[in-house]
Design a protein around this motif. Structure first.
Motif, mmCIF file in Angstrom:
data_model
loop_
_atom_site.group_PDB
_atom_site.id
_atom_site.type_symbol
_atom_site.label_atom_id
_atom_site.label_comp_id
_atom_site.label_asym_id
_atom_site.label_seq_id
_atom_site.Cartn_x
_atom_site.Cartn_y
_atom_site.Cartn_z
ATOM 1 N N GLN A 130 34.429 24.896 39.766
ATOM 2 C CA GLN A 130 35.498 24.772 40.771
ATOM 3 C C GLN A 130 35.011 25.305 42.108
ATOM 4 O O GLN A 130 34.134 26.169 42.173
ATOM 5 C CB GLN A 130 36.718 25.572 40.313
ATOM 6 N N GLN A 131 35.563 24.783 43.209
ATOM 7 C CA GLN A 131 35.247 25.296 44.536
ATOM 8 C C GLN A 131 36.476 25.984 45.133
ATOM 9 O O GLN A 131 37.609 25.548 44.934
ATOM 10 C CB GLN A 131 34.766 24.174 45.454
ATOM 11 N N PHE A 132 36.216 27.068 45.887
ATOM 12 C CA PHE A 132 37.274 27.884 46.456
ATOM 13 C C PHE A 132 37.115 27.965 47.974
ATOM 14 O O PHE A 132 36.001 27.977 48.492
ATOM 15 C CB PHE A 132 37.228 29.294 45.869
ATOM 16 N N ASP A 133 38.249 28.080 48.657
ATOM 17 C CA ASP A 133 38.226 28.161 50.127
ATOM 18 C C ASP A 133 37.864 29.557 50.614
ATOM 19 O O ASP A 133 37.327 29.706 51.712
ATOM 20 C CB ASP A 133 39.587 27.758 50.700
ATOM 21 N N LEU A 134 38.181 30.572 49.834
ATOM 22 C CA LEU A 134 37.828 31.946 50.185
ATOM 23 C C LEU A 134 37.306 32.646 48.939
ATOM 24 O O LEU A 134 37.969 32.643 47.898
ATOM 25 C CB LEU A 134 39.051 32.704 50.726
ATOM 26 N N ILE A 135 36.113 33.219 49.057
ATOM 27 C CA ILE A 135 35.541 34.011 47.965
ATOM 28 C C ILE A 135 35.417 35.450 48.453
ATOM 29 O O ILE A 135 34.717 35.726 49.430
ATOM 30 C CB ILE A 135 34.177 33.472 47.519
ATOM 31 N N ILE A 136 36.114 36.352 47.793
ATOM 32 C CA ILE A 136 36.061 37.779 48.110
ATOM 33 C C ILE A 136 35.195 38.457 47.054
ATOM 34 O O ILE A 136 35.504 38.397 45.862
ATOM 35 C CB ILE A 136 37.460 38.413 48.130
ATOM 36 N N ILE A 137 34.119 39.100 47.497
ATOM 37 C CA ILE A 137 33.178 39.742 46.579
ATOM 38 C C ILE A 137 33.283 41.248 46.764
ATOM 39 O O ILE A 137 32.905 41.783 47.803
ATOM 40 C CB ILE A 137 31.743 39.253 46.837
ATOM 41 N N ASP A 138 33.811 41.908 45.761
ATOM 42 C CA ASP A 138 34.063 43.351 45.836
ATOM 43 C C ASP A 138 33.609 43.979 44.521
ATOM 44 O O ASP A 138 34.413 44.455 43.725
ATOM 45 C CB ASP A 138 35.559 43.592 46.092
ATOM 46 N N LEU A 139 32.299 43.926 44.301
ATOM 47 C CA LEU A 139 31.720 44.261 43.008
ATOM 48 C C LEU A 139 31.004 45.599 43.065
ATOM 49 O O LEU A 139 29.871 45.693 43.550
ATOM 50 C CB LEU A 139 30.753 43.149 42.582
ATOM 51 N N PHE A 140 31.681 46.611 42.572
ATOM 52 C CA PHE A 140 31.140 47.967 42.578
ATOM 53 C C PHE A 140 31.250 48.583 41.191
ATOM 54 O O PHE A 140 32.201 48.319 40.454
ATOM 55 C CB PHE A 140 31.924 48.869 43.545
ATOM 56 N N ILE A 141 30.271 49.410 40.858
ATOM 57 C CA ILE A 141 30.405 50.374 39.783
ATOM 58 C C ILE A 141 30.321 51.732 40.460
ATOM 59 O O ILE A 141 29.260 52.123 40.950
ATOM 60 C CB ILE A 141 29.308 50.225 38.713
ATOM 61 N N ASP A 142 31.447 52.412 40.541
ATOM 62 C CA ASP A 142 31.580 53.634 41.338
ATOM 63 C C ASP A 142 31.229 53.284 42.792
ATOM 64 O O ASP A 142 31.904 52.463 43.397
ATOM 65 C CB ASP A 142 30.722 54.759 40.766
ATOM 66 N N ILE A 143 30.168 53.861 43.358
ATOM 67 C CA ILE A 143 29.822 53.560 44.756
ATOM 68 C C ILE A 143 28.686 52.545 44.870
ATOM 69 O O ILE A 143 28.228 52.240 45.971
ATOM 70 C CB ILE A 143 29.426 54.846 45.525
ATOM 71 N N ASP A 144 28.239 51.999 43.746
ATOM 72 C CA ASP A 144 27.069 51.118 43.745
ATOM 73 C C ASP A 144 27.454 49.649 43.599
ATOM 74 O O ASP A 144 28.295 49.296 42.766
ATOM 75 C CB ASP A 144 26.123 51.478 42.596
#
Length: 214
Positions: A130-144
């Motif tokens: 599928q294609q999306f108009d907005l991709i928000i990438i907020d991938l953390f483990i703790d501060i990493d």
């Protein structure tokens, strides 16, 4: 009773996650926050950082959102309440404990406008059609930010998941040892003829990268 007491002093309970370690749900002045040992995961500084980025995007042109990294779901609340964004959101998180917290503590549920998927983000985008108009990438483990999300192979898959005029909002790390990898990601996106805006030290914490088609 917890919320009234929280106006006198913060009330915290801890939950152990295999992926995220010790999670803290703190109620202060009637509001809940989700934190790890060193970072805010939802409904605190993180929410303000992502809101800053969303203010740079014309959400009226967005008809679908992919959120990689759910946390407690504060960015969904921001989209709904602050920007009146009522279109569909697909949220992906590897951690079933985080997803359960988002549902039981913060009231998120699958519905016609929200689909929550428990899956590794890398695996998801590699399989996604599928294609999306907005991709928000907020991938953390703790501060990493895990290193696989700074690999160009991940970003190739992200581009395939983005619509032709879509936007990418990436919440990046400030760690010095990973800054070169972030620079490589930015150079890669620019090579794809995208407009790339970089905002350093938002709230003195994170780097935001926003990518839009020229």
């Amino acid at each position: 009773m917890t919320r009234p007491l929280s106006y006198m002093y913060p009330i915290t309970k801890t939950i152990i996650s295999t992926f995220s370690g010790t999670l803290e749900i703190t109620t202060k002045n009637g509001r809940k926050h989700l934190n790890t040992k060193n970072a805010n995961y939802s409904y605190g500084a993180l929410q303000l950082i992502l809101k800053f980025g969303l203010n740079k995007i014309d959400l009226k042109k967005m008809n679908s959102v992919l959120l990689l990294g759910l946390g407690g779901g504060s960015v969904i609340q921001t989209l709904r309440d602050d920007f009146n964004f009522q279109k569909h959101v697909t949220a992906v998180d590897i951690d079933p404990v985080i997803i359960d917290i988002a549902k039981t503590e913060f009231g998120l549920e699958n519905n016609s406008k929200l689909k929550i998927i428990c899956q590794d983000a890398l695996q998801y985008v590699n399989q996604n059609t599928q294609q999306f108009d907005l991709i928000i990438i907020d991938l953390f483990i703790d501060i990493d930010v895990p290193k696989q999300f700074l690999e160009l192979s991940f970003w190739e898959a992200i581009i395939k998941s983005k619509s032709s005029n879509g936007v990418i909002l990436f919440n990046g790390s400030l760690e010095k040892e990973k800054s070169q990898n972030l620079k490589k990601v930015i150079a890669f996106l620019k090579s794809k003829v995208y407009k790339v805006e970089v905002y350093d030290k938002i709230n003195r914490v994170n780097t935001l990268v926003i990518t839009q088609s020229l």
